[in-house]
Design an enzyme around this catalytic site. Structure first.
Site, mmCIF file in Angstrom:
data_model
loop_
_atom_site.group_PDB
_atom_site.id
_atom_site.type_symbol
_atom_site.label_atom_id
_atom_site.label_comp_id
_atom_site.label_asym_id
_atom_site.label_seq_id
_atom_site.Cartn_x
_atom_site.Cartn_y
_atom_site.Cartn_z
ATOM 1 N N ASN A 126 33.289 55.712 66.827
ATOM 2 C CA ASN A 126 32.116 55.172 67.415
ATOM 3 C C ASN A 126 31.848 53.843 66.794
ATOM 4 O OD1 ASN A 126 31.266 56.090 64.852
ATOM 5 N ND2 ASN A 126 29.412 56.951 65.366
ATOM 6 N N GLU A 135 26.144 53.368 49.055
ATOM 7 C CA GLU A 135 27.009 52.946 49.869
ATOM 8 C C GLU A 135 27.703 51.528 49.394
ATOM 9 O OE1 GLU A 135 26.398 55.987 53.586
ATOM 10 O OE2 GLU A 135 26.294 53.786 53.773
ATOM 11 N N LYS A 145 34.878 50.593 62.273
ATOM 12 C CA LYS A 145 35.736 51.598 62.034
ATOM 13 C C LYS A 145 37.082 51.330 62.660
ATOM 14 C CE LYS A 145 31.876 55.107 61.580
ATOM 15 N NZ LYS A 145 31.829 56.409 62.133
ATOM 16 N N TYR A 191 31.952 60.121 52.746
ATOM 17 C CA TYR A 191 31.121 60.914 53.542
ATOM 18 C C TYR A 191 30.991 62.506 52.892
ATOM 19 C CZ TYR A 191 31.751 57.937 57.459
ATOM 20 O OH TYR A 191 31.593 56.933 58.485
ATOM 21 N N HIS A 202 29.738 52.001 61.360
ATOM 22 C CA HIS A 202 28.769 52.990 60.193
ATOM 23 C C HIS A 202 27.883 51.952 59.676
ATOM 24 C CE1 HIS A 202 27.570 55.698 57.192
ATOM 25 N NE2 HIS A 202 27.337 54.498 56.388
#
Ligand code: CMP
Length: 140
Positions: A113, A127, A10, A50, A116
């Site tokens: 965070n 995905e 990220k 998402y 993913h």
């Protein structure tokens, strides 16, 4: 079983310049990078990726964060790749992530965070197809 999973480094971790350190963890755990690209996601791409979270209260902040800078996207392949990657990542909230996991070491908050990873075989398939064509996935 031999599996593939989708991993995203990220914007927070890309900004921290730890792509290489995270790749090393994948490699040491026996996960092979079979496709990779760095990309600035558009709002539409982040919202689509998402989409399952669209009704959640954190959706807006999640999308804003994911388009705040480039991300590094990779397909990982290996024995039990989905669970293995999730073990490497640690809990979603870095406060709950076990010592030595990617999120414990590099993440700052539940939004920022660091990584993913797909949560199951069906999501992994979808995905990976969201970001890579069949021709972009190396056989190795
Ligand atoms: P990720 O695995 O990318 O999937 C959805 C993301 O939403 C998650 O990691 C977190 O970064 C973010 N998020 C923010 N708040 C929450 C929450 N309360 N529960 C789950 N995910 C959250």
């Amino acid at each position: 079983a031999l599996e593939r999973t989708l991993s995203i480094i990220k914007p927070d971790a890309v900004a921290k310049n730890v792509i290489g350190e995270i790749y090393t963890r994948f490699e040491k755990a026996g996960l092979k990078i079979v496709a990779a690209k760095m990309k600035q996601l558009t709002r539409e791409e982040a919202e689509g990726f998402y989409a399952v979270h669209r009704e959640r209260p954190f959706f807006g902040a999640l999308v804003e964060f994911m388009i705040s800078g480039p991300v590094m996207i990779q397909a990982l392949e290996g024995d039990d790749a989905i669970a293995r990657n999730r073990e490497l990542m640690g809990a979603t909230n870095p406060k709950d992530a076990a010592p030595g996991t990617i999120r414990a070491d590099f993440a700052d908050s539940i939004d920022a965070n660091a990584v993913h990873g797909s949560d199951g075989p069906e999501t992994a398939k979808n995905e990976i197809a969201y970001f890579f064509t069949e021709a972009e996935l190396a056989s190795r």
